[in-house]
Design a protein around this motif. Structure first.
Motif, PDB file in Angstrom:
ATOM      1  N   ASP A  17       0.381  10.609   9.045  1.00 22.99           N
ATOM      2  CA  ASP A  17      -0.878   9.808   9.541  1.00 22.99           C
ATOM      3  C   ASP A  17      -1.394   9.475   8.265  1.00 22.99           C
ATOM      4  O   ASP A  17      -0.472   8.693   7.309  1.00 22.99           O
ATOM      5  CB  ASP A  17      -2.000  11.050  10.036  1.00 22.99           C
ATOM      6  N   THR A  52       0.765  -1.400   0.287  1.00 21.52           N
ATOM      7  CA  THR A  52      -0.502   0.023   0.728  1.00 21.52           C
ATOM      8  C   THR A  52       0.536   1.179  -0.006  1.00 21.52           C
ATOM      9  O   THR A  52       0.301   2.322  -0.344  1.00 21.52           O
ATOM     10  CB  THR A  52      -0.656  -0.076   1.021  1.00 21.52           C
ATOM     11  N   GLY A 109       2.159  -3.282   4.355  1.00 23.98           N
ATOM     12  CA  GLY A 109       1.677  -2.234   4.684  1.00 23.98           C
ATOM     13  C   GLY A 109      -0.193  -2.251   5.069  1.00 23.98           C
ATOM     14  O   GLY A 109      -0.110  -1.195   5.254  1.00 23.98           O
TER      15      GLY A 109
HETATM   16  P1  AMP Z   1       5.282   2.948   4.480  1.00 20.03           P
HETATM   17  O1  AMP Z   1       5.929   2.953   3.154  1.00 20.03           O
HETATM   18  O2  AMP Z   1       4.445   1.272   4.297  1.00 20.03           O
HETATM   19  O3  AMP Z   1       5.379   3.187   5.236  1.00 20.03           O
HETATM   20  O4  AMP Z   1       3.845   3.466   3.744  1.00 20.03           O
HETATM   21  C1  AMP Z   1       4.219   5.125   3.756  1.00 20.03           C
HETATM   22  C2  AMP Z   1       3.047   5.870   4.381  1.00 20.03           C
HETATM   23  O5  AMP Z   1       1.628   5.509   3.842  1.00 20.03           O
HETATM   24  C3  AMP Z   1       2.699   5.757   5.337  1.00 20.03           C
HETATM   25  O6  AMP Z   1       3.041   6.127   6.292  1.00 20.03           O
HETATM   26  C4  AMP Z   1       0.340   6.389   5.843  1.00 20.03           C
HETATM   27  O7  AMP Z   1       0.245   7.483   5.619  1.00 20.03           O
HETATM   28  C5  AMP Z   1       0.458   5.663   4.002  1.00 20.03           C
HETATM   29  N1  AMP Z   1      -0.150   4.455   4.160  1.00 20.03           N
HETATM   30  C6  AMP Z   1       0.523   3.385   4.046  1.00 20.03           C
HETATM   31  N2  AMP Z   1       0.015   1.562   4.411  1.00 20.03           N
HETATM   32  C7  AMP Z   1      -1.347   2.462   4.966  1.00 20.03           C
HETATM   33  C8  AMP Z   1      -2.946   1.594   4.683  1.00 20.03           C
HETATM   34  N3  AMP Z   1      -2.289   0.145   5.261  1.00 20.03           N
HETATM   35  N4  AMP Z   1      -3.096   2.536   6.079  1.00 20.03           N
HETATM   36  C9  AMP Z   1      -3.321   3.941   5.873  1.00 20.03           C
HETATM   37  N5  AMP Z   1      -2.109   4.544   5.269  1.00 20.03           N
HETATM   38  C10 AMP Z   1      -0.861   3.861   4.965  1.00 20.03           C
END
Ligand code: AMP
Length: 213
Positions: free
Chosen positions: A63, A33, A88
């Motif tokens: 957030d 995600t 994620g």
């Molecule tokens: P990551 O690369 O997985 O650390 O994701 C980066 C950002 O994307 C996070 O800090 C959130 O803002 C958003 N994000 C990723 N996955 C999710 C999820 N399952 N629910 C909500 N926000 C997400």
């Protein structure tokens, strides 16, 4: 063997690195995600009437992006996937419940890393804007001077955003991980080891769960 694998853990635990390797070695779809949202940072989500009007603004603050947006991304990706590794998502108990209605998981990996180590890893992380490759100011400096000079810090890897992301993890994602403790595919992995040692534990865990089932 096309297992359905979920990998969970705090930001900076190595989910991206390990899930990429799982996808390659087992020939699975890699559903993440974070990457999907980074490619859609400017999407207009004003109809949701949330705090911000685009995913990028939530992400830069560290957030969570609203559930409706991420649930739809995952539902669509799972629709066309056989075996997969999901990284994620879910990040809160409501997303875990939504996922429960979408698929059955074979393996649930929970990567454990201390908060102090996560802060070091994330605030020192730098990205090569040309290749998307991650480096670290201390632990993984590129050999090539040109690459070193063009490295940038992700907006959400600043100290303030990192602290917020870890707070959000503890408040929202940890309770979601708890929900999987009794899942038959649940395995905890020590994420403070070297990437190769973590991989070796993950590989053994996946084989154990799939062959044991
Ligand atoms: P990551 O690369 O997985 O650390 O994701 C980066 C950002 O994307 C996070 O800090 C959130 O803002 C958003 N994000 C990723 N996955 C999710 C999820 N399952 N629910 C909500 N926000 C997400």
């Amino acid at each position: 063997m096309e297992p359905k694998v979920l990998i969970m853990g705090p930001p900076g635990a190595g989910k991206g690195t390990q899930s990429t390797r799982i996808a390659e070695e087992y020939g699975l779809e890699h559903i993440t995600t974070g990457d999907a949202l980074r490619s859609n940072k400017e999407m207009d989500i004003s109809h949701l009437d949330a705090e911000y009007d685009t995913p990028g603004e939530f992400m830069d603050a560290g957030d969570l992006v609203p559930d409706a947006v991420v649930d739809a991304i995952v539902a669509e990706a799972l629709d066309s996937a056989g075996g997969f590794v999901l990284d994620g998502y879910p990040r809160n108990p409501d997303q875990a419940e939504a996922l429960d209605g979408m698929t059955d998981l074979d393996v649930v990996l929970a990567l454990n890393v201390s908060r102090a180590e996560l802060i070091d890893r994330l605030t020192g992380r730098r990205v090569d804007p040309e290749t998307g490759e991650n480096y670290h100011v201390e632990f993984d400096v590129p050999d090539d001077d040109a690459v070193r000079e063009r490295l940038v810090q992700r907006e959400d890897d600043t100290r303030e955003a990192v602290e917020n992301r870890l707070d959000v993890f503890e408040a929202e994602t940890e309770p979601a991980i708890q929900q999987y403790h009794d899942h038959e595919g649940y395995v905890e992995i020590d994420g403070e080891q070297s990437p190769d040692a973590v991989w070796s534990d993950i590989d053994a865990a996946i084989r154990g769960k799939v062959e044991g089932s």
